[in-house]
Structure formats: C-alpha cells, structure tokens
Enzyme design. Structure first.
Site, mmCIF file in Angstrom:
data_model
loop_
_atom_site.group_PDB
_atom_site.id
_atom_site.type_symbol
_atom_site.label_atom_id
_atom_site.label_comp_id
_atom_site.label_asym_id
_atom_site.label_seq_id
_atom_site.Cartn_x
_atom_site.Cartn_y
_atom_site.Cartn_z
ATOM 1 N N LYS A 237 -0.481 -15.505 -2.997
ATOM 2 C CA LYS A 237 0.170 -14.272 -2.541
ATOM 3 C C LYS A 237 -0.656 -13.624 -1.429
ATOM 4 C CE LYS A 237 2.079 -9.944 -4.480
ATOM 5 N NZ LYS A 237 2.241 -9.141 -5.710
ATOM 6 N N SER B 202 6.836 -7.794 -7.005
ATOM 7 C CA SER B 202 6.518 -7.950 -5.612
ATOM 8 C C SER B 202 6.052 -9.346 -5.200
ATOM 9 C CB SER B 202 5.430 -6.943 -5.222
ATOM 10 O OG SER B 202 4.241 -7.205 -5.940
ATOM 11 N N SER C 173 4.910 -7.507 -11.449
ATOM 12 C CA SER C 173 5.187 -8.281 -10.238
ATOM 13 C C SER C 173 5.014 -9.788 -10.337
ATOM 14 C CB SER C 173 4.306 -7.784 -9.099
ATOM 15 O OG SER C 173 4.898 -6.645 -8.534
HETATM 16 N N1 GLN Z 1 7.677 -2.821 -9.090
HETATM 17 C C1 GLN Z 1 6.471 -2.148 -9.425
HETATM 18 C C2 GLN Z 1 6.024 -1.288 -8.265
HETATM 19 O O1 GLN Z 1 6.704 -1.236 -7.323
HETATM 20 C C3 GLN Z 1 5.416 -3.142 -9.812
HETATM 21 C C4 GLN Z 1 4.834 -3.832 -8.663
HETATM 22 C C5 GLN Z 1 3.684 -4.677 -9.038
HETATM 23 O O2 GLN Z 1 3.526 -5.087 -10.183
HETATM 24 N N2 GLN Z 1 2.839 -4.918 -8.067
HETATM 25 O O3 GLN Z 1 5.017 -0.667 -8.307
#
Ligand code: GLN
Length: 493
Positions: A91, A166, A190
């Site tokens: 990532k 994400s 995410s």
């Molecule tokens: N969707 C959540 C956020 O926007 C989690 C994102 C994540 O785990 N990085 O913060």
C-alpha cells in the site's frame, strides 16, 4: 511451444497457488524467481491493474524486482526464506526504498522515503520481492478508494463498483490475481472492509503486533499494518514474517510470535465462539444474516460452541472513532507544510505558502478530517468531545475484555453491512462512515480481527469477520482456516 513459453506459463499458473506451494517450488528449484516476478509484472498489464483499468497499482518497480529476482537466482537457495521469490504489492502509505510513497495524495506525489518500513524489510529478508505500490484513499481516509488523488480503484469482480477502502488497491490487485499477497493498513477497517468487498482474506493483527515504523501516521492510536491473501494460510504466513517487536516502533510489543500455521482439519471442540447481538441488528440485510448463520452452522458442526454475547457499547463506536481518528489525524498531518515533505505551493510569505500548499495539496475528505480534528481538540471543546470520546473508547475496549474473560475465544460477525457499492453511489460522508460500523471497534479496542469470504449476494462477495483477544491471532486464524475448509466453494457462491 518453446521452453521459455512453457516456463512462463507454469510461473503464471503458480501465482494462483498457495504461498506454501510457491515457496516449496522455488526452494526445490522447480520455479525460477525471475519467471515468477515476470509473471506478476505481466499480470499487472493483462489483468488491467494499472491506471487504464482497475487503477489498483500506482507504481511498478520492474527493474528493481527483476534485479532482486536475479540476485536470488544467482545465490545458493536459502531454505530458511519463508517467502522466497514471492511477488508482493505494498500500500502506498508504507515506506519503500525505491518507489514513491504518495499516500494517494498530491501533497506527497512522487515522494520517495529515505528509509524502509520494518514490515517491508522483514518481507524482503524472507525473500519476498516488492513489485509495486497500490492505490488508496488519500492518507487512508475513506472506505471506497474513491478519495485517491490518482483516481478511484475499481473492483475486479465488477468494475462498476468500488473495491472498498482505504486499502482498495491492494485488495483489488490480490483479488485480480496480480500477486498472491499484499500489505495494507488499517485505522478503522481498511483491510477487512476491502477484503470483504473483493472476496479475499484480510487480517488486522493486534495493536502492537506488527511494527508501524515506516507506516505513514493517520490515527496513531488506531493504525495497524495488515495483510491480504486469497487464503487464510497465505495471510497467516505473511503475518508470521512481519510480526514481532521492533526497536524503531515504541508501540510494538515484545510478545512471542507463535507459528500461525493453520490446520484446516482441526477440531474446534472446546472452542467457544461468541455471536454479538449488536452486530446482528434488526436492520441487517437478511441475506447477509443467512450467510453468517451458514458459517456458524459449519463452525458448530466442527465442534465449536456458538454463544450469544453482548458488546453493549458498540453503537457508540462510529461517533467515537470519528472524533478520535480525525483528532489524531489533524496532529499527524500538521507536518505536511510545504517545508519538509513533498509539494510546496509558494505564496506571499510563509503563512500564505502554508495555506496554498495545504489547501491545494490535500483533497476534500482530508481537509474535512483536519477541520473536524482541530475542532474537537480546541479549547472549550476538548472536554466535550475528545475527552468524552476517549472515555467511551475505554468502555468499548472493556466490552471485549469482559467477553473474552468469560470463556469466549473468538467472535463472529458480518464484516460489513452491505456488499460493494457502485462507484459514486455514496456521496454523503456520514453514510460512508457507516460502512465501518462493524470494523472500527477492533481498532478502538486493539484486538486482532480478520475478514474472509463466506458467500455471495447477487454475485458480490460477503465477508465474515472473526475477532479474538489481544495477541491471540493464532486462535482466530485456526478458526478461520477450519471455516474456509468447511465452506469450500460455498465461500464464493
Ligand atoms: N474508513 C475509515 C476512515 O475513513 C477507516 C479507514 C482506515 O482504516 N484507514 O477513517
């Protein structure tokens, strides 16, 4: 067919096999590292993983990957290497030496880190070969990978839909078969949510289990590095390699890393699996409920006791998360000021330079989070929001401690309330935040959690989530492997 073509074909086919099979083949000398790496590079093109297709892969290190593969080939085979010649994607918020670490943001576009994340170094020490970096929501803020400054990633199972986020790029690439494994990160789901949307396995370890050195900080008390694979055992093997204390990360914990090797035929006699009532609300899609029930039936048939339990503070998890995460983000992202990192947009004086850099470098969702976070930390509001959120967070963590102390070994829930939604379908930020409803709790409590495919709904994957007590990834993975085996092809039907 000439010999080269045949070798290529077998290396290509090998990418669909288990991590254990690939490593065995490399150790036996039956598969050349360069062929494996070429096959993965070829798949980036043929499976449309690049910007013209799924837009899952942001940068590719063809030269470095082939060089590394040649180096492995020209040195005596090291049978201790647990991921020998394994092509892997990382990532874009995890630092690598050779490729940019842009975090899906204009503000870090083209930024190359002077050091490498511990998790990446451990993968490479185990023989894995980094072939590229994957798309993500900007600074990991989002649940669909639509917040990337470099365009959204598409779901390989249905390109009109999002892959989740994400870590959507890593999930989509693994689901498309580009590499058998990939690294992602989690602050609130995410890894698990995109794993669920793409029909693969995603594992978030215990907070402190895997070093975050080299993971770009979002919400430091919630951030984790996690693993994607298409099989439970594949993810387990990668976790085993990257887990363990690291002097570079003061939050990593010195707790022995057991073998996560899984046995799909193991009995679950004596294992108690909790079914938390809050994760099966009235409003849950009855078809998702039915798929969860089918999984629980399989677990029961393998000897597990299924017990109804309660985690009473679950309903507060989303509001708490969306106070704590932006608060920490507003502080962590203060460093992107045009002076030390990445993009600079000049203005008339220092203050104007800061403003121009940050208002053009960050996207809308990141700006929203910085504003929210700054607000909840400001004088007069700190007690009303941030301190209260921290208090409730402790209650949410206590729910888990209580349930695991009552003789429950793991919890089973749906990973997400819906399947993958269409690109552009969720435009209201609050509605987007609700897709994290079943996943943010594990980050708030720091417990290990994972998602695995448990069936399909209108052709789209549904994920089942397992959570366990702190540092008990082994039990969680053991149950997951048994469930995966019991479901067999049903997991994808
Ligand atoms: N969707 C959540 C956020 O926007 C989690 C994102 C994540 O785990 N990085 O913060």
């Amino acid at each position: 067919m000439n010999v080269d073509a045949r070798d290529d074909a077998s290396a290509d086919a090998l990418l669909d096999r288990s991590v254990a099979t690939i490593v065995e083949c490399v150790h036996a000398g039956d598969c050349a590292p360069t062929d494996l790496v070429r096959a993965a590079l070829h798949r980036i093109r043929t499976r449309g993983a690049g910007p013209d297709g799924l837009n899952a892969v942001l940068s590719v290190d063809e030269e470095g990957a082939l060089h590394e593969a040649q180096r492995l080939e020209s040195t005596p085979r090291d049978h201790a290497q647990r991921l020998a010649a394994m092509p892997v994607l990382i990532k874009d918020n995890i630092a690598t030496h050779r490729l940019p670490t842009s975090c899906g943001s204009r503000i870090l576009e083209g930024y190359v880190s002077p050091y490498e994340a511990t998790a990446v170094r451990r993968l490479r020490d185990a023989g894995a070969i980094v072939i590229g970096k994957t798309n993500m929501d900007e600074f990991a803020m989002g649940s669909s990978t639509e917040n990337s400054a470099f365009g959204p990633t598409r779901n390989p199972l249905d390109p009109t839909r999002v892959p989740g986020g994400s870590s959507g790029g890593s999930a989509a690439a693994v689901a498309a078969g580009v590499t058998p494994i990939a690294l992602g990160s989690e602050t609130g789901g995410s890894v698990r949510q995109p794993a669920a949307f793409c029909g693969i396995v995603g594992v978030k370890p215990t907070y402190g289990r895997v070093s975050r050195f080299g993971l770009v900080a979002y919400g430091s008390s919630l951030d984790h590095i996690g693993v994607f694979g298409t099989r439970v055992d594949d993810a387990a093997r990668v976790l085993e390699v990257i887990a363990g204390v690291d002097p570079h990360d003061a939050t990593s914990i010195n707790h022995a890393v057991p073998s996560y090797g899984t046995d799909a035929d193991a009995s679950l006699a004596g294992v108690v699996i909790g079914k938390p009532v809050e994760y099966f609300p009235e409003s849950l899609d009855p078809r998702i409920r039915a798929l969860c029930e089918r999984s629980l039936e399989h677990l029961r048939a393998r000897g597990a006791e299924i017990r109804d339990v309660s985690l009473p503070h679950t309903a507060l998890a989303i509001p708490v998360y969306y106070i704590v995460a932006p608060a920490e983000a507003s502080s962590n992202l203060a460093r992107y000021d045009g002076v030390r990192f990445g993009t600079r947009v000049d203005g008339d004086g220092l203050r104007a330079m800061y403003e121009a850099t940050r208002s053009t470098g960050f996207g809308a969702e990141v700006i929203r989070r910085i504003l929210l976070g700054t607000y909840v930390l400001s004088a007069g509001y700190y007690d009303a929001y941030y301190r209260r959120a921290q208090t409730v967070r402790a209650l949410i963590a206590q729910d888990f401690t209580t349930v695991f102390a009552s003789g429950v070994h793991a919890l089973f829930t749906p990973t997400t309330p819906t399947t993958a939604f269409a690109l552009g379908a969720v435009s209201d930020p609050y509605e987007m935040y609700l897709s994290d409803i079943f996943t943010v709790t594990a980050n708030l409590a720091g417990v290990p959690a994972m998602s695995q495919p448990i069936g399909r709904l209108d052709g789209l994957p549904v994920g089942g989530q397992l959570m366990a007590a702190h540092f008990d990834e082994a039990t969680m993975l053991r149950i997951a492997a048994v469930l995966e085996h019991a479901l067999g092809v049903e997991a994808h039907r």
